[in-house]
Design an enzyme around this catalytic site. Structure first.
Site, PDB file in Angstrom:
ATOM      1  N   HIS A 141      -0.946   0.976  -6.298  1.00  0.00           N
ATOM      2  CA  HIS A 141      -2.323   0.656  -6.664  1.00  0.00           C
ATOM      3  C   HIS A 141      -2.613   1.310  -8.014  1.00  0.00           C
ATOM      4  O   HIS A 141      -2.553   2.536  -8.145  1.00  0.00           O
ATOM      5  CB  HIS A 141      -3.287   1.191  -5.604  1.00  0.00           C
ATOM      6  CG  HIS A 141      -3.154   0.527  -4.269  1.00  0.00           C
ATOM      7  ND1 HIS A 141      -4.091  -0.354  -3.773  1.00  0.00           N
ATOM      8  CD2 HIS A 141      -2.180   0.609  -3.321  1.00  0.00           C
ATOM      9  CE1 HIS A 141      -3.712  -0.786  -2.575  1.00  0.00           C
ATOM     10  NE2 HIS A 141      -2.550  -0.205  -2.278  1.00  0.00           N
ATOM     11  N   HIS A 251       0.488  -8.618   2.353  1.00  0.00           N
ATOM     12  CA  HIS A 251      -0.196  -7.735   3.300  1.00  0.00           C
ATOM     13  C   HIS A 251      -0.952  -8.674   4.234  1.00  0.00           C
ATOM     14  O   HIS A 251      -1.996  -9.196   3.880  1.00  0.00           O
ATOM     15  CB  HIS A 251      -1.141  -6.799   2.534  1.00  0.00           C
ATOM     16  CG  HIS A 251      -2.013  -5.952   3.406  1.00  0.00           C
ATOM     17  ND1 HIS A 251      -2.222  -4.608   3.168  1.00  0.00           N
ATOM     18  CD2 HIS A 251      -2.762  -6.235   4.505  1.00  0.00           C
ATOM     19  CE1 HIS A 251      -3.059  -4.114   4.064  1.00  0.00           C
ATOM     20  NE2 HIS A 251      -3.395  -5.092   4.893  1.00  0.00           N
ATOM     21  N   HIS A 325      -9.753   1.131   2.977  1.00  0.00           N
ATOM     22  CA  HIS A 325     -10.143  -0.259   3.216  1.00  0.00           C
ATOM     23  C   HIS A 325     -11.648  -0.422   3.364  1.00  0.00           C
ATOM     24  O   HIS A 325     -12.122  -1.412   3.922  1.00  0.00           O
ATOM     25  CB  HIS A 325      -9.389  -0.815   4.425  1.00  0.00           C
ATOM     26  CG  HIS A 325      -7.931  -0.968   4.144  1.00  0.00           C
ATOM     27  ND1 HIS A 325      -7.427  -2.017   3.422  1.00  0.00           N
ATOM     28  CD2 HIS A 325      -6.877  -0.160   4.423  1.00  0.00           C
ATOM     29  CE1 HIS A 325      -6.122  -1.872   3.284  1.00  0.00           C
ATOM     30  NE2 HIS A 325      -5.770  -0.752   3.879  1.00  0.00           N
TER      31      HIS A 325
END
EC number: 3.5.1.5
Length: 587
Positions: A141, A251, A325
């Site tokens: 990320h 994902h 998340h």
């Protein structure tokens, strides 16, 4: 006239040789040297009174401009630890690439010389050191540029992922959405100290939504459940990937809202795809995502948070997941969503599947549950844990772990390179590839590198006080070196883009100064191409108990309470560490 010395004396002077076994850090893993490509009695060695002097080991007449065998840098008598083998050799580097592996020196007075040391050649003493290819992390990320330095400090030299900084989309998904963001991140990569590749965001019901991102310079696409991992999204992303010869990272759908794992496999339709955190704690079909590791067209990877399985894994994960998340602990549905992903049975089975070679790649999921500076360390912690719990692999023994070592080093070097279409450039120590190399003292292996080369130039490494009289004065810390200074930073690092963007001059369009290279040969990759990690057993997960069976047999393991390469290395004066390194003949 010949002269005989003991193995102990020889190892002290020239490093270990054929038949010697080296302990890796404080693990219980031992690398046995399979062959020695240097010549006994004619070894190249630099220093006062040594042989790499003019007219001796160094040629007095060969010119770099006239002879392509004259190298810019020789790494002498290094132990190479690679998927290609565990062996000792000199490494010759020219124009930033590995041009020869074998015996370097002066052919005028030495036999069996593979490349030439001349007046144009720098020397780096590899005696007693281990050399590996730079690590490749395919699950990054791009939240902060600082991650690149944490990666380097554990030997990772290539990062592939996506994002635009600490936006919520980036905190969650490794994708850079749209042409404008991709162009800005390609410009931002100019200042990064590692190789980079950007994934575009997959989505939409027509090919153009993803195609424009590949054309803008993305090297791959990312399908993520937080943006929607619908069956249609997967199908259209793969259509684009097939057209442009790029990878798709997946994902998948934890909540099984748009289908179950069988539906996702059907939508993939036999096409190549890279499955992220295949165990499922990082996300994906609950509870049986690991079934995809049975398929030859799906390249399964793990992320570092769950590897190896320890007593602290389960309590750590819930809070991490809630943050990454964008979940709310006050909302019961969000808590249940998080709980569905943390399953001790599948986490325990993941260790075993890694050791069997059924999971092909190790990555970090950095700052989104994983730690980028621990990919390599955790790989070797896992290998050590599995040897202790499962014993030596077939063909290995107590002091010979070459098969297991090749399996685990492949997980973060050659296999991610093959999966992402960059194996012609990086991922292994082979002639013709860029010299992105990591040098380790055996006692520090897997924890803290001694030195990192980028395209053949020393870029990062352990260095003492800059006002000292010698280079080893305390405090000794990892520091940027000349390979990352000035314009050299751009010259030694690579940015990977799609072949379309490369052929349409993305480098010139954006004014990039880094070495821009195209990815290729991605769509034909299968799991059988994964070195030492190509197993496709039948994997089943019980939907009620979460127990995992492989070919009908229950697989699990106990959580570790203690690991190697841990606090001894992080909270100790490194100069006082005394770890036994074995240089002995194994009969």
């Amino acid at each position: 006239m010949s002269f005989e010395i003991s193995r102990e004396q020889y190892a002290g002077m020239f490093g270990p040789t054929t038949g010697d076994s080296i302990r890796l850090g404080d693990t219980n893993l031992f690398a046995k040297i399979e062959k020695d490509m240097t010549v006994y009695g004619d070894e190249s060695k630099f220093g006062g009174g040594k042989c790499l002097r003019d007219g001796m080991g160094q040629s007095a007449t060969e010119l770099r401009r006239d002879n392509p065998k004259v190298v810019d840098l020789i790494i002498t008598s290094a132990v190479i630890l690679d998927y290609t083998g565990i062996y000792k050799a000199d490494i010759g580097i020219r124009d930033g690439k590995i041009v020869a592996i074998g015996n370097g020196g002066n052919p005028s007075i030495m036999d069996n010389v593979d490349f030439i040391v001349g007046s144009s050649t720098e020397a780096l003493s590899g005696e007693g050191l281990i050399v590996t290819a730079g690590g490749i992390d395919t699950h990054v990320h791009f939240i902060t540029p600082a991650i690149a330095y944490s990666a380097l400090e554990n030997g990772t030299t290539t990062i592939i992922g996506g994002g635009t900084g600490p936006a919520d989309g980036t905190n969650s998904a490794t994708s850079t959405p749209g042409a404008w963001n991709i162009h800005q991140m390609l410009r931002a990569a100019e200042g990064m100290p590692v190789n980079m590749g950007i994934q575009g965001k997959a989505g939409g019901a027509i090919m153009d939504t993803t195609a424009e991102q590949i054309e803008a310079g993305a090297m791959a696409l990312k399908v993520h459940e937080d943006w929607g991992a619908t069956l249609s999204c997967i199908d259209h992303a793969l259509e684009t990937a097939d057209k442009y010869d790029v990878q798709v990272s997946l994902h998948s759908d934890t909540l099984n809202e748009t289908g179950f794992v069988e539906d996702t496999i059907k939508s993939i339709g036999g096409r190549c795809i890279h499955s992220y955190h295949t165990e499922g704690a990082g996300g994906g079909h609950a509870p049986d995502l690991m079934k995809v590791a049975s398929k030859n067209n799906i390249i399964p990877s793990s992320t570092s948070p769950t590897n190896p399985y320890t007593v602290d894994i389960l309590p750590e994960h819930l809070d991490m997941l809630m943050v990454c998340h964008h979940l709310d602990p006050k909302i019961p549905e969000d808590v249940r969503f998080a709980d569905s992903r943390i399953r001790k049975q599948t986490i325990a089975a993941e260790d075993v599947l890694q050791d069997m070679g059924a999971l092909s790649i190790m990555s970090s999921d950095t700052m989104a549950m994983g730690r980028i500076g621990e990919v390599i360390m955790r790989s070797w912690q896992l290998a050590d844990k599995m040897k202790k719990q499962r014993g030596p692999l077939e063909g290995d023994s107590e002091y010979i772990d070459n098969n297991r070592i090749k399996r685990y080093i492949s997980k973060y070097t050659i296999n991610p390179a093959i999966a992402e279409g960059i194996s012609d450039y990086v991922g292994s120590i082979e002639e013709g590839k860029y010299a992105d190399l990591v040098l380790w003292e055996p006692a520090m292996f897997g924890a803290k590198p001694k030195m990192i080369l980028k395209s053949g130039m020393i870029a990062y490494g352990v260095m003492g006080d800059s006002n000292a009289s010698i280079p080893t004065t305390q405090p000794r810390t990892m520091r940027e070196l000349f390979g990352l200074t000035g314009k050299s930073r751009q010259h030694v690092n690579m940015t990977f883009v799609s072949t379309y963007a490369y052929e349409h001059n993305i480098k010139e369009e954006l004014g990039l100064e880094r070495n821009v290279l195209p990815v290729h040969n991605v769509r034909t990759v299968t799991k059988k191409d994964m070195k030492f990690n190509s197993e496709t057993p039948k994997i089943e997960i019980d939907p009620l108990t979460y127990d995992v069976t492989v070919d009908g047999k229950l697989i699990t393991c106990d959580p570790a309470r203690e690991l190697p390469l841990a606090q001894r290395y992080l909270y100790t004066n490194l100069d006082k560490i005394n770890i036994l390194v074995y240089y002995k003949k194994i009969t």
